[in-house]
Design a protein around this motif. Structure first.
Motif: not given
Length: 150
Positions: A2-9, A11-12, A14-22
């Motif tokens: 939940n803390e990650i979902q509230r922190d915009p940085d 969230v960004r 986490t999304a970058l990590a997923g994109e990079l992995r793919v």
């Protein structure tokens, strides 16, 4: 979470990590397509890579390095021997052991595969990216080196 979902940085990132992995997975697949050592299993490829980077080794040492049982590694090595990719010689320190190394044909195939990968990357970078983008890619490579060094 939940803390990650509230922190915009967070969230960004986490999304970058997923994109990079793919994207890295896609790049690995494209590079794998450029070189062909046949229909080898992941373990067989790891053994060839380890022998290439670290030099000759025994089945026991390879099994320990890969975290598998020596019997399983023995099966892997047998398949690689049958394919003409590795050969064995008696261990000079312990005649009961066999030291495995890459065959000349395997070394040639690895070099040819690397050249094909480099050629594909060269063509892709030079035709798909402008000079400024190539400089951005070079900077990104330095960042990736920092990530993997941690």
């Amino acid at each position: 979470m939940n803390e990650i979902q509230r922190d915009p940085d967070a969230v960004r990132v986490t999304a970058l990590a997923g994109e990079l992995r793919v994207v890295i997975g896609q790049l690995k697949r494209r590079l794998r397509e450029q070189s062909n050592l046949g229909d080898l299993t992941w373990t067989q490829l790891r053994v060839l890579s380890r022998l290439d980077s670290e030099g000759p080794a025994t089945v026991t040492a390879l099994a320990r390095a890969e975290g598998i049982r020596p019997q399983s590694m023995g099966e892997t090595v047998s398949a690689l021997k049958a394919a003409g990719l590795v050969s064995g010689a008696p261990d000079p320190c312990d005649g009961r052991q066999t030291v495995l190394s890459l065959t000349p044909a395997c070394i040639k195939a690895i070099k040819t595969g690397r050249a094909a990968k480099d050629d594909w990357l060269f063509k892709a970078i030079s035709t798909q990216l402008a000079v400024a983008e190539q400089e951005q890619l070079a900077a990104a490579v330095q960042l990736l080196k920092r990530i993997v060094a941690t």
